[in-house]
Design a protein around this motif. Structure first.
Motif, mmCIF file in Angstrom:
data_model
loop_
_atom_site.group_PDB
_atom_site.id
_atom_site.type_symbol
_atom_site.label_atom_id
_atom_site.label_comp_id
_atom_site.label_asym_id
_atom_site.label_seq_id
_atom_site.Cartn_x
_atom_site.Cartn_y
_atom_site.Cartn_z
ATOM 1 N N TRP A 157 -4.915 4.221 -2.205
ATOM 2 C CA TRP A 157 -4.569 2.893 -3.308
ATOM 3 C C TRP A 157 -4.210 3.580 -4.461
ATOM 4 O O TRP A 157 -3.259 2.328 -4.605
ATOM 5 C CB TRP A 157 -5.716 2.105 -2.864
ATOM 6 C CG TRP A 157 -6.576 1.690 -2.144
ATOM 7 C CD1 TRP A 157 -7.414 1.767 -0.477
ATOM 8 C CD2 TRP A 157 -5.138 0.428 -1.706
ATOM 9 N NE1 TRP A 157 -7.358 -0.033 -0.290
ATOM 10 C CE2 TRP A 157 -6.492 -0.287 0.252
ATOM 11 C CE3 TRP A 157 -3.946 -0.225 -1.439
ATOM 12 C CZ2 TRP A 157 -5.471 -1.525 0.461
ATOM 13 C CZ3 TRP A 157 -3.642 -1.013 -0.964
ATOM 14 C CH2 TRP A 157 -4.381 -1.682 0.042
ATOM 15 N N PRO A 210 -6.097 1.738 2.974
ATOM 16 C CA PRO A 210 -4.817 1.244 3.489
ATOM 17 C C PRO A 210 -4.211 1.113 4.814
ATOM 18 O O PRO A 210 -4.174 2.483 4.977
ATOM 19 C CB PRO A 210 -3.776 1.882 1.971
ATOM 20 C CG PRO A 210 -4.546 2.919 1.671
ATOM 21 C CD PRO A 210 -6.091 3.469 2.519
ATOM 22 N N HIS A 243 -7.897 -4.888 1.003
ATOM 23 C CA HIS A 243 -8.647 -3.433 -0.303
ATOM 24 C C HIS A 243 -10.158 -3.492 -0.063
ATOM 25 O O HIS A 243 -10.414 -2.080 -0.255
ATOM 26 C CB HIS A 243 -8.758 -3.520 -1.879
ATOM 27 C CG HIS A 243 -7.232 -3.917 -2.269
ATOM 28 N ND1 HIS A 243 -6.521 -5.156 -2.617
ATOM 29 C CD2 HIS A 243 -6.230 -3.086 -2.349
ATOM 30 C CE1 HIS A 243 -5.274 -5.415 -2.738
ATOM 31 N NE2 HIS A 243 -5.443 -4.020 -2.550
ATOM 32 N N LEU A 277 -9.902 0.245 -8.127
ATOM 33 C CA LEU A 277 -9.398 1.140 -7.406
ATOM 34 C C LEU A 277 -9.386 2.478 -7.177
ATOM 35 O O LEU A 277 -8.881 3.303 -7.159
ATOM 36 C CB LEU A 277 -8.032 1.212 -6.457
ATOM 37 C CG LEU A 277 -7.580 0.027 -5.567
ATOM 38 C CD1 LEU A 277 -5.995 -1.104 -4.988
ATOM 39 C CD2 LEU A 277 -9.040 -0.246 -4.445
#
Length: 135
Positions: free
Chosen positions: A97, A44, A33, A78
């Protein structure tokens, strides 16, 4: 003089196999991430599995406590609101994400959906109408 027709470049057989790089520092990254060097939010992967999103081993039964902990942790880290004024593409990446995390959680937390998804990942087409007593 007639114009030449544009010819598309053939797709490389190595497409998608190259090691991704951080958009900010250009360091090679793992499928993670965040960049290990500069902590930038990374894009991603193209089509991660729900299991990859959470970094867990594919299984028809996912322990609820572990899944929930990972979901809450990733949701916080995120969340798009944290990146609304961030530099570069981080706002877009956070949105992507977040969507992946939510979709993966909804599937993996339900044992029937999780099993169905795992079968599809392995190329097995599950039956559409399963009797309620077997679901």
């Amino acid at each position: 003089m007639p114009q030449k027709a544009a010819v598309a470049e053939p797709l490389s057989p190595f497409r998608g196999l190259m090691t991704p790089r951080c958009w900010r520092c250009q360091t090679e990254t793992s499928h993670s991430h965040f960049c290990a060097k500069c902590d930038a939010l990374l894009a991603p992967p193209e089509a991660p599995t729900h299991f990859e999103v959470f970094g867990i081993t594919p299984s028809p039964v996912v322990e609820d406590a572990i899944l929930r902990t990972k979901f809450l942790e990733l949701s916080k880290k995120l969340h798009p609101d944290r990146y609304s004024t961030a530099e570069g593409p981080q706002s877009l990446y956070a949105t992507r994400w977040s969507s992946l995390v939510n979709r993966a959680y909804q599937t993996l937390r339900d044992p029937a959906l999780c099993t169905h998804y795992l079968l599809e990942l392995n190329g097995v087409k599950p039956p559409k109408n399963v009797p309620a007593d077997l679901a």
